[in-house]
Design a protein around this motif. Structure first.
Motif, PDB file in Angstrom:
ATOM      1  N   GLN A 118       0.877  -1.218  -0.105  1.00  0.00           N
ATOM      2  CA  GLN A 118       0.277   0.140   0.039  1.00  0.00           C
ATOM      3  C   GLN A 118       0.798   1.293  -0.364  1.00  0.00           C
ATOM      4  OE1 GLN A 118      -3.798   0.128  -0.019  1.00  0.00           O
ATOM      5  NE2 GLN A 118      -3.269  -2.532  -0.346  1.00  0.00           N
ATOM      6  N   TYR A 119       0.511   2.299  -0.902  1.00  0.00           N
ATOM      7  CA  TYR A 119       1.385   3.496  -0.950  1.00  0.00           C
ATOM      8  C   TYR A 119       0.121   4.573  -0.873  1.00  0.00           C
ATOM      9  CZ  TYR A 119       4.191   6.847  -2.991  1.00  0.00           C
ATOM     10  OH  TYR A 119       4.863   8.162  -3.056  1.00  0.00           O
ATOM     11  N   ALA A 120       0.684   5.708   0.361  1.00  0.00           N
ATOM     12  CA  ALA A 120       0.251   7.062   0.073  1.00  0.00           C
ATOM     13  C   ALA A 120       1.404   7.857  -0.299  1.00  0.00           C
ATOM     14  CB  ALA A 120      -1.215   6.921   0.990  1.00  0.00           C
ATOM     15  N   GLU A 121       0.795   9.551  -0.470  1.00  0.00           N
ATOM     16  CA  GLU A 121       1.615  10.545  -0.308  1.00  0.00           C
ATOM     17  C   GLU A 121       0.636  11.320   0.508  1.00  0.00           C
ATOM     18  OE1 GLU A 121       2.546  11.933  -4.347  1.00  0.00           O
ATOM     19  OE2 GLU A 121       3.817  10.182  -4.734  1.00  0.00           O
ATOM     20  N   ILE A 122       1.506  11.848   0.998  1.00  0.00           N
ATOM     21  CA  ILE A 122       1.221  13.581   1.349  1.00  0.00           C
ATOM     22  C   ILE A 122       2.302  15.091   1.995  1.00  0.00           C
ATOM     23  CG2 ILE A 122      -0.192  11.825   3.466  1.00  0.00           C
ATOM     24  CD1 ILE A 122       2.409  12.738   5.810  1.00  0.00           C
ATOM     25  N   ILE A 165       4.153   5.351   3.061  1.00  0.00           N
ATOM     26  CA  ILE A 165       3.368   6.742   3.781  1.00  0.00           C
ATOM     27  C   ILE A 165       4.483   7.946   2.973  1.00  0.00           C
ATOM     28  CG2 ILE A 165       2.169   8.490   4.646  1.00  0.00           C
ATOM     29  CD1 ILE A 165       0.970   6.665   6.074  1.00  0.00           C
ATOM     30  N   TYR A 166       4.713   8.545   2.321  1.00  0.00           N
ATOM     31  CA  TYR A 166       5.525   9.520   1.299  1.00  0.00           C
ATOM     32  C   TYR A 166       5.251  10.881   1.734  1.00  0.00           C
ATOM     33  CZ  TYR A 166       9.084  11.180  -1.919  1.00  0.00           C
ATOM     34  OH  TYR A 166       9.889  12.566  -2.383  1.00  0.00           O
ATOM     35  N   GLN A 189      15.148   9.194   4.626  1.00  0.00           N
ATOM     36  CA  GLN A 189      15.205  10.051   3.296  1.00  0.00           C
ATOM     37  C   GLN A 189      14.889   9.405   2.192  1.00  0.00           C
ATOM     38  OE1 GLN A 189      15.222  13.367   4.744  1.00  0.00           O
ATOM     39  NE2 GLN A 189      15.346  13.546   3.058  1.00  0.00           N
ATOM     40  N   ALA A 190      14.103   9.789   1.650  1.00  0.00           N
ATOM     41  CA  ALA A 190      13.748   9.041   0.339  1.00  0.00           C
ATOM     42  C   ALA A 190      13.698  10.042  -0.641  1.00  0.00           C
ATOM     43  CB  ALA A 190      12.399   8.044   0.830  1.00  0.00           C
ATOM     44  N   ASP A 191      14.729  10.557  -0.737  1.00  0.00           N
ATOM     45  CA  ASP A 191      15.039  11.563  -1.846  1.00  0.00           C
ATOM     46  C   ASP A 191      15.324  11.611  -3.359  1.00  0.00           C
ATOM     47  OD1 ASP A 191      15.469  14.664  -2.472  1.00  0.00           O
ATOM     48  OD2 ASP A 191      18.157  14.362  -1.543  1.00  0.00           O
TER      49      ASP A 191
END
Length: 169
Positions: free
Chosen positions: A110-114, A139-140, A159-161
């Motif tokens: 599952q993936y979500a962006e905020i 959650i990114y 950290q997910a640059d």
């Protein structure tokens, strides 16, 4: 912080975090002022307010001078500033919990962006870990380029640059 303006005769000094001292300060706040004040300070710490560190310091100094009842002195700017920031972060957290929606990536992740104003990942991850205990998710935070990653056992903040995701399922 990049938005701090130094005085003409001042210079920057880097101070590394000492976990033992940090724990001691947290315990002191909890013991003298209460766990609710520690939580409030943490919410303000995670806010986007550029003066949050100074405001937290002024607030805690007042608290240590007066005791637990200082939090009810809403006529004092030091208390009111913290209350205002705390409410803004708490409201944004609530809004994010209510409206966050996940998409499914390959591998059933599952993936979500905020993109919140305040730094909320540490506040929303425990909620979704409880709600989705057997489902891995990410959650990114697009603004801060950080991600909360849950692997069905525990979650971590990374950290997910240059985040490389599998395609959507």
């Amino acid at each position: 912080s990049n938005d701090y303006q130094y005085g003409f005769t001042k210079r920057e000094v880097h101070i590394s975090t000492d976990p033992a001292k940090s724990e001691r300060v947290q315990n002191g706040i909890r013991k003298k002022l209460g766990g609710d004040i520690l939580q409030k300070v943490y919410y303000v710490f995670m806010s986007c307010d550029p003066q949050r560190y100074t405001k937290i310091c002024r607030y805690l100094v007042l608290g240590f001078e007066i005791g637990r009842d200082f939090q009810f002195r809403l006529q004092d700017d030091r208390v009111m500033e913290i209350e205002k920031i705390y409410r803004a972060v708490a409201n944004e957290r609530h809004y994010t919990l209510e409206f966050l929606r996940f998409s499914v990536l390959e591998g059933d992740i599952q993936y979500a962006e905020i993109s919140p104003k305040n730094d909320l990942i540490a506040f929303v991850m425990p909620h979704f870990c409880d709600r989705l205990p057997n489902i891995p998710f990410i959650i990114y935070d697009t603004g801060r380029k950080t991600a909360g990653v849950y692997d069905t056992k525990s979650w971590t903040l990374v950290q997910a640059d240059g985040l490389q995701l599998p395609p959507f399922a």
